[in-house]
Design an enzyme around this catalytic site. Structure first.
Site, PDB file in Angstrom:
ATOM      1  N   ASP A  85      17.650  39.613  51.499  1.00 55.47           N
ATOM      2  CA  ASP A  85      17.181  38.942  52.719  1.00 55.47           C
ATOM      3  C   ASP A  85      18.291  38.786  53.755  1.00 55.47           C
ATOM      4  O   ASP A  85      19.466  38.664  53.403  1.00 55.47           O
ATOM      5  CB  ASP A  85      16.624  37.562  52.340  1.00 55.47           C
ATOM      6  CG  ASP A  85      15.800  36.963  53.460  1.00 55.47           C
ATOM      7  OD1 ASP A  85      15.406  37.696  54.386  1.00 55.47           O
ATOM      8  OD2 ASP A  85      15.559  35.742  53.411  1.00 55.47           O
TER       9      ASP A  85
ATOM     10  N   ASN B 184      18.475  40.776  56.773  1.00 54.02           N
ATOM     11  CA  ASN B 184      18.748  41.970  57.594  1.00 54.02           C
ATOM     12  C   ASN B 184      18.477  41.715  59.078  1.00 54.02           C
ATOM     13  O   ASN B 184      19.243  42.124  59.948  1.00 54.02           O
ATOM     14  CB  ASN B 184      17.866  43.146  57.149  1.00 54.02           C
ATOM     15  CG  ASN B 184      18.127  43.549  55.716  1.00 54.02           C
ATOM     16  OD1 ASN B 184      19.109  43.139  55.126  1.00 54.02           O
ATOM     17  ND2 ASN B 184      17.243  44.363  55.151  1.00 54.02           N
ATOM     18  N   GLY B 185      17.355  41.052  59.356  1.00 53.01           N
ATOM     19  CA  GLY B 185      16.956  40.795  60.746  1.00 53.01           C
ATOM     20  C   GLY B 185      17.979  39.913  61.447  1.00 53.01           C
ATOM     21  O   GLY B 185      18.390  40.189  62.583  1.00 53.01           O
TER      22      GLY B 185
ATOM     23  N   TRP C 228      21.089  39.453  60.633  1.00 48.30           N
ATOM     24  CA  TRP C 228      22.352  40.201  60.750  1.00 48.30           C
ATOM     25  C   TRP C 228      22.331  41.035  62.028  1.00 48.30           C
ATOM     26  O   TRP C 228      23.309  41.071  62.777  1.00 48.30           O
ATOM     27  CB  TRP C 228      22.500  41.095  59.515  1.00 48.30           C
ATOM     28  CG  TRP C 228      23.784  41.865  59.419  1.00 48.30           C
ATOM     29  CD1 TRP C 228      24.932  41.486  58.775  1.00 48.30           C
ATOM     30  CD2 TRP C 228      24.054  43.164  59.982  1.00 48.30           C
ATOM     31  NE1 TRP C 228      25.890  42.462  58.904  1.00 48.30           N
ATOM     32  CE2 TRP C 228      25.384  43.504  59.640  1.00 48.30           C
ATOM     33  CE3 TRP C 228      23.314  44.071  60.739  1.00 48.30           C
ATOM     34  CZ2 TRP C 228      25.982  44.707  60.017  1.00 48.30           C
ATOM     35  CZ3 TRP C 228      23.899  45.271  61.137  1.00 48.30           C
ATOM     36  CH2 TRP C 228      25.226  45.580  60.766  1.00 48.30           C
TER      37      TRP C 228
ATOM     38  N   HIS D 256      18.125  46.586  58.739  1.00 44.24           N
ATOM     39  CA  HIS D 256      17.618  47.214  57.513  1.00 44.24           C
ATOM     40  C   HIS D 256      18.494  48.399  57.115  1.00 44.24           C
ATOM     41  O   HIS D 256      18.766  48.611  55.934  1.00 44.24           O
ATOM     42  CB  HIS D 256      16.165  47.655  57.693  1.00 44.24           C
ATOM     43  CG  HIS D 256      15.227  46.496  57.932  1.00 44.24           C
ATOM     44  ND1 HIS D 256      15.255  45.351  57.166  1.00 44.24           N
ATOM     45  CD2 HIS D 256      14.237  46.308  58.846  1.00 44.24           C
ATOM     46  CE1 HIS D 256      14.329  44.509  57.602  1.00 44.24           C
ATOM     47  NE2 HIS D 256      13.703  45.062  58.620  1.00 44.24           N
TER      48      HIS D 256
ATOM     49  N   THR E 105       4.177  42.487  49.436  1.00 46.79           N
ATOM     50  CA  THR E 105       2.777  42.675  49.852  1.00 46.79           C
ATOM     51  C   THR E 105       2.518  41.964  51.182  1.00 46.79           C
ATOM     52  O   THR E 105       1.562  42.289  51.879  1.00 46.79           O
ATOM     53  CB  THR E 105       1.810  42.126  48.774  1.00 46.79           C
ATOM     54  OG1 THR E 105       2.281  40.837  48.351  1.00 46.79           O
ATOM     55  CG2 THR E 105       1.710  43.031  47.577  1.00 46.79           C
TER      56      THR E 105
ATOM     57  N   ARG F  32       4.325  42.583  59.336  1.00 43.82           N
ATOM     58  CA  ARG F  32       5.352  42.809  60.372  1.00 43.82           C
ATOM     59  C   ARG F  32       4.867  43.865  61.367  1.00 43.82           C
ATOM     60  O   ARG F  32       3.952  44.632  61.064  1.00 43.82           O
ATOM     61  CB  ARG F  32       6.650  43.266  59.708  1.00 43.82           C
ATOM     62  CG  ARG F  32       7.213  42.151  58.847  1.00 43.82           C
ATOM     63  CD  ARG F  32       8.565  42.478  58.312  1.00 43.82           C
ATOM     64  NE  ARG F  32       9.046  41.330  57.571  1.00 43.82           N
ATOM     65  CZ  ARG F  32      10.316  41.046  57.344  1.00 43.82           C
ATOM     66  NH1 ARG F  32      11.253  41.840  57.778  1.00 43.82           N
ATOM     67  NH2 ARG F  32      10.656  39.970  56.664  1.00 43.82           N
TER      68      ARG F  32
ATOM     69  N   LEU G 246      22.180  52.251  34.009  1.00 42.94           N
ATOM     70  CA  LEU G 246      21.533  51.140  34.712  1.00 42.94           C
ATOM     71  C   LEU G 246      20.081  51.481  35.084  1.00 42.94           C
ATOM     72  O   LEU G 246      19.809  52.558  35.616  1.00 42.94           O
ATOM     73  CB  LEU G 246      22.327  50.830  35.996  1.00 42.94           C
ATOM     74  CG  LEU G 246      21.756  49.758  36.919  1.00 42.94           C
ATOM     75  CD1 LEU G 246      21.813  48.381  36.264  1.00 42.94           C
ATOM     76  CD2 LEU G 246      22.517  49.737  38.251  1.00 42.94           C
TER      77      LEU G 246
ATOM     78  N   ARG H 218      13.933  29.896  48.765  1.00 44.37           N
ATOM     79  CA  ARG H 218      12.567  30.048  48.249  1.00 44.37           C
ATOM     80  C   ARG H 218      12.456  31.370  47.519  1.00 44.37           C
ATOM     81  O   ARG H 218      13.356  32.216  47.571  1.00 44.37           O
ATOM     82  CB  ARG H 218      11.538  29.950  49.385  1.00 44.37           C
ATOM     83  CG  ARG H 218      11.765  30.946  50.480  1.00 44.37           C
ATOM     84  CD  ARG H 218      10.658  30.920  51.526  1.00 44.37           C
ATOM     85  NE  ARG H 218      11.076  31.669  52.694  1.00 44.37           N
ATOM     86  CZ  ARG H 218      11.629  31.149  53.769  1.00 44.37           C
ATOM     87  NH1 ARG H 218      11.832  29.841  53.853  1.00 44.37           N
ATOM     88  NH2 ARG H 218      12.003  31.914  54.778  1.00 44.37           N
TER      89      ARG H 218
ATOM     90  N   GLU I 220      17.952  32.006  35.923  1.00 41.53           N
ATOM     91  CA  GLU I 220      18.929  31.217  36.660  1.00 41.53           C
ATOM     92  C   GLU I 220      18.955  31.742  38.097  1.00 41.53           C
ATOM     93  O   GLU I 220      18.702  32.925  38.328  1.00 41.53           O
ATOM     94  CB  GLU I 220      20.326  31.379  36.034  1.00 41.53           C
ATOM     95  CG  GLU I 220      20.414  30.887  34.606  1.00 41.53           C
ATOM     96  CD  GLU I 220      20.274  29.367  34.491  1.00 41.53           C
ATOM     97  OE1 GLU I 220      20.722  28.655  35.403  1.00 41.53           O
ATOM     98  OE2 GLU I 220      19.693  28.914  33.477  1.00 41.53           O
TER      99      GLU I 220
HETATM  100  C1  FPP Z   1      14.434  40.958  54.377  1.00 42.27           C
HETATM  101  O1  FPP Z   1      15.186  40.758  55.544  1.00 42.27           O
HETATM  102  C2  FPP Z   1      14.496  42.359  54.019  1.00 42.27           C
HETATM  103  C3  FPP Z   1      13.431  43.187  53.926  1.00 42.27           C
HETATM  104  C4  FPP Z   1      12.052  42.744  54.194  1.00 42.27           C
HETATM  105  C5  FPP Z   1      13.599  44.603  53.600  1.00 42.27           C
HETATM  106  C6  FPP Z   1      14.685  44.924  52.617  1.00 42.27           C
HETATM  107  C7  FPP Z   1      14.916  46.362  52.721  1.00 42.27           C
HETATM  108  C8  FPP Z   1      16.109  46.998  52.689  1.00 42.27           C
HETATM  109  C9  FPP Z   1      17.390  46.353  52.383  1.00 42.27           C
HETATM  110  C10 FPP Z   1      16.168  48.465  52.996  1.00 42.27           C
HETATM  111  C11 FPP Z   1      15.134  49.347  52.388  1.00 42.27           C
HETATM  112  C12 FPP Z   1      15.169  49.365  50.926  1.00 42.27           C
HETATM  113  C13 FPP Z   1      15.454  50.438  50.154  1.00 42.27           C
HETATM  114  C14 FPP Z   1      15.371  50.307  48.680  1.00 42.27           C
HETATM  115  C15 FPP Z   1      15.837  51.717  50.697  1.00 42.27           C
HETATM  116  P1  FPP Z   1      14.432  40.194  56.836  1.00 42.27           P
HETATM  117  O2  FPP Z   1      14.004  41.348  57.649  1.00 42.27           O
HETATM  118  O3  FPP Z   1      13.337  39.270  56.417  1.00 42.27           O
HETATM  119  O4  FPP Z   1      15.618  39.411  57.508  1.00 42.27           O
HETATM  120  P2  FPP Z   1      15.503  38.058  58.342  1.00 42.27           P
HETATM  121  O5  FPP Z   1      14.947  37.009  57.415  1.00 42.27           O
HETATM  122  O6  FPP Z   1      16.922  37.793  58.725  1.00 42.27           O
HETATM  123  O7  FPP Z   1      14.614  38.343  59.516  1.00 42.27           O
END
Ligand code: FPP
Length: 242
Positions: A16, A18-19, A21, A33, A62, A67, A127, A187, A200
């Protein structure tokens, strides 16, 4: 006495942040992403090196279909890009790729890439990486309940916890010992609801694209300090019946 296995056998990660960041850098969410994909490589490498047996990565839930279409498409494209780019190196490193979730709803290109990656690596013994895509814990349980009710035709007395476990997408995998969620959210977001009964948790404010081997090591070290009792008592607190 600490009865914990020092190294978790199974680590599961909610990737979590990415957005946020991307936002911090004035970039579009998809750039976050993309950066998130790069963090996966370091985690896989280090889990392999540390002797972790199972790593589950929450890539698309799901609920993520809600989005904007542009972001959903970008995530699907990234999945294809990631598998295409990494599969040779994953295979060389004896990593086995599986997916959990309902793959039937994914674009055909993504389904094909997944099939090719999972069949190429299916005999690998290092792995085990499970990528959760179009995965939701509740959806997984509904799916299992449907299969069980068809199979058992009302013979409810034959159904126990192991019946449920073996009808989940994670059939054959141990439950996660350690669940990691970066980005400061506290959460579980519909992840591994059945499997996490005695997991854990390790939470951190680091955003997923910045997650690196130091964070992984910190999480594993923290896990090593935990005292897992599974609802029982510490050995030292148990009284021997005379
Ligand atoms: C949550 O961050 C992240 C996701 C919904 C996507 C996770 C996907 C990747 C890391 C890349 C694709 C995966 C693979 C296996 C190639 P968010 O977008 O909810 O971030 P935010 O809460 O900061 O908005």
């Amino acid at each position: 006495m600490n009865e914990n296995k020092v190294i978790p056998e199974h680590i599961a990660i909610i990737m979590d942040g990415n957005g946020r960041w991307a936002k911090q850098r004035g970039l579009p969410r998809t750039a976050g992403h993309k950066a998130g994909v790069e963090a996966i490589r370091e985690v896989i490498e280090n889990c392999s090196q540390r002797g972790i047996k199972y790593l589950t990565l929450y890539a698309f839930s799901t609920e993520n279909w809600k989005r904007p279409q542009k972001e959903v498409s970008a995530l699907m494209e990234l999945l294809v890009f990631y598998l295409k780019r990494e599969i040779e190196s994953l295979h060389r490193n004896n990593v086995k790729i599986v997916t959990i979730g309902d793959m039937t709803k994914l674009p055909e290109k993504a389904q094909n890439e997944i099939k090719s990656a999972t069949s190429k690596t299916c005999k690998n013994t290092g792995l085990n990486v499970a990528i959760a895509i179009n995965y939701g814990g509740r959806q997984e349980l509904v799916h299992a309940i449907k299969k069980i009710s068809l199979e058992y035709e009302g013979r409810t007395e034959e159904i126990d916890e192991s019946t449920v476990s073996s009808h989940l997408y994670t059939c054959g995998m141990p439950d996660p010992d350690l669940i990691i969620r970066p980005s400061g959210e506290l959460r579980i977001s519909n992840f591994l609801l059945w499997q996490m009964a005695y997991s854990e948790f390790w939470f951190s404010n680091v955003l997923w694209p910045d997650f690196n081997k130091d964070h992984l090591n910190e999480a594993i070290a923290s896990y090593g300090e935990r005292n897992r009792r599974y609802g029982g008592l510490d050995l030292k607190d148990r009284k021997v019946k005379k």
